[in-house]
Design a protein around this motif. Sequence first.
Motif, PDB file in Angstrom:
ATOM      1  N   MET A 162      41.069  38.621  74.702  1.00 42.52           N
ATOM      2  CA  MET A 162      40.933  39.784  75.582  1.00 42.52           C
ATOM      3  C   MET A 162      39.544  40.394  75.447  1.00 42.52           C
ATOM      4  O   MET A 162      38.879  40.716  76.425  1.00 42.52           O
ATOM      5  N   PHE A 163      39.065  40.489  74.176  1.00 38.21           N
ATOM      6  CA  PHE A 163      37.749  41.067  73.904  1.00 38.21           C
ATOM      7  C   PHE A 163      36.655  40.243  74.586  1.00 38.21           C
ATOM      8  O   PHE A 163      35.844  40.767  75.348  1.00 38.21           O
ATOM      9  N   ALA A 175      36.861  38.072  76.936  1.00 38.08           N
ATOM     10  CA  ALA A 175      36.970  37.984  78.395  1.00 38.08           C
ATOM     11  C   ALA A 175      36.368  39.242  79.042  1.00 38.08           C
ATOM     12  O   ALA A 175      35.942  39.210  80.180  1.00 38.08           O
ATOM     13  N   SER A 176      36.344  40.337  78.281  1.00 41.18           N
ATOM     14  CA  SER A 176      35.889  41.610  78.863  1.00 41.18           C
ATOM     15  C   SER A 176      34.405  41.866  78.631  1.00 41.18           C
ATOM     16  O   SER A 176      33.795  42.642  79.337  1.00 41.18           O
ATOM     17  N   VAL A 177      33.837  41.226  77.586  1.00 41.33           N
ATOM     18  CA  VAL A 177      32.453  41.515  77.218  1.00 41.33           C
ATOM     19  C   VAL A 177      31.492  40.886  78.230  1.00 41.33           C
ATOM     20  O   VAL A 177      31.649  39.730  78.580  1.00 41.33           O
ATOM     21  N   PRO A 178      30.492  41.641  78.708  1.00 39.33           N
ATOM     22  CA  PRO A 178      29.534  41.037  79.640  1.00 39.33           C
ATOM     23  C   PRO A 178      28.663  39.999  78.922  1.00 39.33           C
ATOM     24  O   PRO A 178      28.333  40.168  77.749  1.00 39.33           O
ATOM     25  N   THR A 179      28.312  38.936  79.658  1.00 38.75           N
ATOM     26  CA  THR A 179      27.550  37.847  79.062  1.00 38.75           C
ATOM     27  C   THR A 179      26.209  38.316  78.487  1.00 38.75           C
ATOM     28  O   THR A 179      25.817  37.895  77.404  1.00 38.75           O
ATOM     29  N   PRO A 228      33.308  34.130  77.502  1.00 36.57           N
ATOM     30  CA  PRO A 228      34.277  34.696  78.456  1.00 36.57           C
ATOM     31  C   PRO A 228      35.152  33.625  79.105  1.00 36.57           C
ATOM     32  O   PRO A 228      36.340  33.849  79.347  1.00 36.57           O
ATOM     33  N   LEU A 240      39.267  32.978  78.836  1.00 38.74           N
ATOM     34  CA  LEU A 240      40.208  32.840  79.958  1.00 38.74           C
ATOM     35  C   LEU A 240      41.070  31.589  79.781  1.00 38.74           C
ATOM     36  O   LEU A 240      42.270  31.611  80.059  1.00 38.74           O
ATOM     37  N   ARG A 296      43.824  32.267  77.289  1.00 42.76           N
ATOM     38  CA  ARG A 296      44.932  33.032  77.867  1.00 42.76           C
ATOM     39  C   ARG A 296      45.759  32.177  78.813  1.00 42.76           C
ATOM     40  O   ARG A 296      46.992  32.248  78.823  1.00 42.76           O
ATOM     41  N   GLU A 351      27.271  32.940  85.984  1.00 43.74           N
ATOM     42  CA  GLU A 351      26.920  33.571  84.711  1.00 43.74           C
ATOM     43  C   GLU A 351      25.688  32.927  84.089  1.00 43.74           C
ATOM     44  O   GLU A 351      24.988  33.547  83.282  1.00 43.74           O
TER      45      GLU A 351
END
Lengths: 315, 322
Positions: free
Chosen positions: A137-138, A140-144, A192, A196, A199, A254
Amino acid sequence: MLTYLAKRLAALLPTLLIASFIVFIFIHLIPGDPIYVLLGDQATPEQVEALRREMGLDQPILVQYALWLGRVVQGDFGTSIFFDAPVLSVILDGAETSVLLASITMVWIVVFGVPIGIISATRQGTWVDQFFSGGAMFFASVPTFWLGLYLILVFAAGLGWMPSSGYPSIFEEGGLANLRYLVLPSLALAAPNAALIVRLTRASMLDVAREDYVRTALAKGISPNRVVLKHVFRNALLAVVSAFGFTFVALVSEAVVTETVFSLPGIGRLVVQSILRRDYPVIQGVMLVIVMLYLCINLLVDLAYRWLDPRVRLT
Amino acid sequence: MLEVRDLTVTIGTEDGAFEAVSEVSLSLAPGEILGLVGESGCGKSITSLAAMGLLPPQARVSRGGVFLDGEEITRLPPHRRLGQGSGRIAMIFQEPMTSLNPVMRVGEQIVEAIRVRETVSEREARARAVELLDMVRIPDPARRIDNYPHEMSGGMRQRAMIAIALACRPSVLIADEPTTALDVTVQTQILGLIRDLCDSLLVAVLYITHDLGTVAALADRVCVMYRGRIVERAPVADLFRNPTHPYTVGLMACLPRIGERPETLETIPGSAPPLGPRVSGCGFAPRCERARPDCRDDPLPWFDTGRDHVALCRYPMVEREP
């Protein structure tokens, strides 16, 4: 199988045609003029007119498109306005970095994403699962770009384990050891996407685990671990494989950010700079290559799907 | 053979833990088919999963147990039962469409079941798989063995499921509504197949169904379940001739008869209750026309007709004059 492949390849052509048209039109919709970028603000109207005619930019846009398409079919992507070099060679210059970056990133995604997803699913609800799911989750949320900067801060600037930026070709001095320049960028780019895949793998494994045929397999007396690998994973893989098509799209977009953060001479950075320079031929060329790659990846995904799932082979 | 003694299964739900199966006892002899009948949710499937060692994680056996040839196997999942000598339980499930792995050839799935128990070569196992497909009357088994499940019809898949079940040379076969999802003509064929296998291989069959017609055609003995309990147990002929528990009587009245055209189809008033806290006394009392206040008192007596036929009822329907 071969007829299927031939059919699919034939179907690529109209898609490419439509995509190339859209790309061409959209790029010319961007405000700004490459002539001024080249000649600067002090150019006289005569100079501007002359260069415009020389480059064919005074023609109606559909004519420009037709001329461009005619040359592309012959393998000529035109000449870069900014570099004054063939577009194909400009793209190939950036291709080595981008292809290697994407490949190493895909390796991370598969090596980390899939097994961690399986482990999470088999330990559902335990602290192991919570640890990995939380981590996924962390990431997947952090910007590259943020992750990239922190990787540089810790592993390049702080610990000095890895170089912080740039990439000398593996064909130059240093050889394959130059790949270490791509370790941090590929990790930033993979995080990221691997998250995904973690998950997705987990969710898909848990879904399949509820299927009746898993119960049948357990009823046979096969050990639960073997059932997970032979019955659950094989079926859960179907969803994961189809996600790799989307992952590729994410990588392309990305990579632009990652290549900028790590100053890599790749195609992502080339696109951004070419847009700023209104270097139409380069943007068009790169876009066309990306669209082609995307179609090929999707074709590969479909082929993998047919190989994995016998039910698809009927259609 | 297979014996289930005082089996009580508790299921944890958001509202607390409830008994889905209470004090169920049954036993099976070789070559015998025992029908376990009841409405959806009465606990018959949970009983069969408990016997198989495949209870879902939220369910557990809280009392009683499952015994095979005198050995307790209650808490052993199937893969821990491999060492149990001849004592082998196999199961076929309700949905032949979803009970086979869609991405594996049927042959592989049978071979897998064979090689779990016997150390034989791939080729021997395959030869045996062809024999098994032949035994369950799949035409052209040598070719069908390489089919994927989606290349087979529903009836064919259920036959393949039976072949998988037979692969471990079972002494007990549990069949959980194996014909519910099939066409009527195919149903009859599958029932005939199960009967023949039971007779020729001397397998004991626990046949779970909600369909009294199937039971009448197939079973030797019958247990009727209501709300997690067995309420009546009898040889099949006697059950149909002299249903004794009011619930069984109600079930039989619901069967439409050929040749008669009733104004309305008969039903039992009320509906089967959902899983909930245990009530004292008879679970059927709220829907029972014969219920009296003392039906709510524990323990309920077993009424014995003296013909190997018992019913858990204080005011049973006594035998009518012949």
